[in-house]
Design a protein around this motif. Structure first.
Motif, short mmCIF file in Angstrom:
data_model
loop_
_atom_site.label_atom_id
_atom_site.label_comp_id
_atom_site.label_asym_id
_atom_site.label_seq_id
_atom_site.Cartn_x
_atom_site.Cartn_y
_atom_site.Cartn_z
N GLU A 84 0.81 -1.22 0.15
CA GLU A 84 0.02 -0.06 0.15
C GLU A 84 0.91 1.37 0.05
OE1 GLU A 84 -2.05 3.02 3.03
OE2 GLU A 84 0.05 1.84 3.06
N SER A 193 -7.09 4.01 1.44
CA SER A 193 -6.54 2.80 1.15
C SER A 193 -7.54 1.77 1.98
CB SER A 193 -4.95 2.29 1.32
OG SER A 193 -4.78 2.54 2.55
N HIS A 196 -9.06 -5.01 -0.54
CA HIS A 196 -10.06 -5.29 -1.38
C HIS A 196 -10.78 -6.44 -0.96
CE1 HIS A 196 -11.30 -5.92 -5.44
NE2 HIS A 196 -10.99 -4.87 -6.02
N HIS A 223 -15.85 -5.80 4.31
CA HIS A 223 -15.32 -5.73 3.11
C HIS A 223 -16.16 -5.46 1.87
CE1 HIS A 223 -11.69 -7.43 4.92
NE2 HIS A 223 -12.60 -8.31 5.52
N LEU A 226 -16.62 -1.90 -4.44
CA LEU A 226 -15.98 -0.43 -4.76
C LEU A 226 -17.39 0.36 -4.94
CD1 LEU A 226 -13.26 -0.90 -7.41
CD2 LEU A 226 -13.18 -1.29 -4.96
N CYS A 243 -8.56 5.72 -9.05
CA CYS A 243 -8.74 4.58 -8.41
C CYS A 243 -8.04 3.32 -8.93
CB CYS A 243 -10.27 4.07 -8.45
SG CYS A 243 -10.56 2.35 -7.67
N GLU A 245 -6.61 -0.75 -7.94
CA GLU A 245 -6.80 -2.05 -7.57
C GLU A 245 -5.54 -2.87 -7.51
OE1 GLU A 245 -11.02 -3.95 -8.16
OE2 GLU A 245 -10.71 -2.54 -9.74
N PRO A 247 -2.87 -5.50 -7.32
CA PRO A 247 -2.91 -7.00 -7.06
C PRO A 247 -1.84 -7.54 -6.17
CG PRO A 247 -1.56 -6.15 -9.04
CD PRO A 247 -2.16 -5.11 -8.54
N PRO A 290 -6.59 -8.74 -6.54
CA PRO A 290 -6.60 -7.53 -5.97
C PRO A 290 -6.28 -7.53 -4.40
CG PRO A 290 -8.38 -7.27 -7.74
CD PRO A 290 -7.99 -8.89 -7.40
N THR A 291 -5.49 -7.04 -3.93
CA THR A 291 -5.39 -7.06 -2.40
C THR A 291 -5.74 -5.95 -1.85
OG1 THR A 291 -3.29 -8.34 -2.73
CG2 THR A 291 -3.40 -7.28 -0.73
N VAL A 293 -7.36 -1.80 -2.47
CA VAL A 293 -7.90 -0.88 -3.33
C VAL A 293 -7.53 0.71 -2.94
CG1 VAL A 293 -10.19 -0.46 -1.99
CG2 VAL A 293 -10.04 0.36 -4.36
N TRP A 295 -8.20 4.87 -3.25
CA TRP A 295 -8.78 5.68 -3.92
C TRP A 295 -8.13 6.99 -3.72
CZ3 TRP A 295 -13.40 5.08 -6.27
CH2 TRP A 295 -13.99 3.83 -6.22
#
Length: 310
Positions: A84, A193, A196, A223, A226, A243, A245, A247, A290-291, A293, A295
């Motif tokens: 992240e 963050s 995901h 969880h 989006l 945005c 995502e 991986p 994806p781990t 997200v 924004w």
């Protein structure tokens, strides 16, 4: 009740690996037959057979309890933070210097970075144990113990807010985005963050024993697809600037090479990361999702310090 079974978890990862390979076109005959052979081996393994699993109650562990435990070790190697942080910093580093908020600041890793960049920084977190570390890490910042839904900050007092890996602990995003909109100036930036939703179907379940009812208890996290972020952000006046995502390029098992296979003890029922070392090839395929997200929002209104998109 949720039934936590080490064997059930491993079989689930095997199934996810097969489906991922089918979807991505990477599952040749050798891969599929290896998974089937491994499933048969797992089903016949005496150690797994001797660990039938336990029933656990969802929601019996509070966020405060979890972060009280995590505070002393939170800054140790953490794959989520490693994924992240570079992406969040890349956005933050392109923004003008101003009044910045690290919301749910934890141990103050983003607060310290913002302060080093020259921002005037305030941090907010509900955990006194985490805040004590943040105050040492970013001594020039001002910190408050408070919830994200009620921050002790004036209206329109900030140019920038960052909230990292924390919104998954809150049941409702609407009041949080409303609070961000209150404290940010028009044109202010919000960088978020969060884990995901795809990862939540694969990673182990955090559990403790006993919970308040004397049974093993599971930590609740929220969880979200989006669309839920957009449903909370857009009515509050935010516009999407970017945005991403992210991986997961390396399987969790890579950090466990050579670690002896471990079955969680019955009195601490945890479908834990150590189990993944039993099936590293399947885990690598299953976790190719994806781990995190990321924004980047901007509050509508005057945009005297606008910038190119995220």
């Amino acid at each position: 009740m949720t039934y936590l079974s080490p064997l059930g978890y491993l079989l689930g990862l095997e199934g996810a690996a097969l489906l991922q390979a089918l979807r991505e076109g990477t599952g040749d005959r050798a891969f599929v037959e290896a998974r089937i052979t491994e499933i048969r081996t797992l089903l016949a393994d005496p150690a797994l057979a001797a660990s039938p699993g336990v029933e656990a109650t969802p929601g019996g562990i509070s966020t405060a309890e979890v972060y009280r435990e995590w505070a002393p070790v939170y800054d140790e190697p953490n794959s989520m933070i490693e994924y992240e942080e570079p992406f969040v910093h890349a956005i933050l580093d392109r923004l003008p210097i101003g009044d910045a908020l690290d919301a749910a600041c934890g141990t103050g890793r983003h607060a310290a970075h913002l302060a080093e960049r020259g921002h005037r920084v305030v941090g907010v977190d509900a955990s006194p144990e985490m805040l004590a570390i943040a105050e040492r890490k970013a001594p020039g910042a001002t910190f408050h113990r408070a919830e994200l839904t009620s921050m002790p900050l004036p209206d329109r007092s900030l140019d920038l807010a960052v909230c990292a890996l924390a919104l998954c602990h809150l049941p409702d995003l609407v009041p949080v985005f409303a609070e961000f909109a209150r404290v940010l100036r028009p044109g202010g930036h919000l960088v978020i963050s969060d884990p995901h939703v795809a990862l939540s179907y694969l990673r182990p379940t955090l559990a403790r024993a006993p919970g308040p009812d004397g049974r093993p208890s599971i930590f609740t996290e929220y969880h979200r697809p989006l669309s839920e972020f957009l449903a909370a952000a857009l009515p509050a006046g935010f516009q999407v600037r970017h945005c991403a995502e992210l991986p997961r390029t390396n399987p969790p098992a890579s950090a466990l090479a050579g670690v002896p296979r471990v079955i969680p003890a019955p009195d601490v029922p945890q479908v834990s990361w150590e189990l993944i070392d039993w099936i590293p090839e399947a885990a690598k395929a299953a976790f190719h999702v994806p781990t995190i997200v990321i924004w980047h929002f901007q509050l509508g209104g005057e945009r005297s310090d606008s910038m190119p998109g995220g």
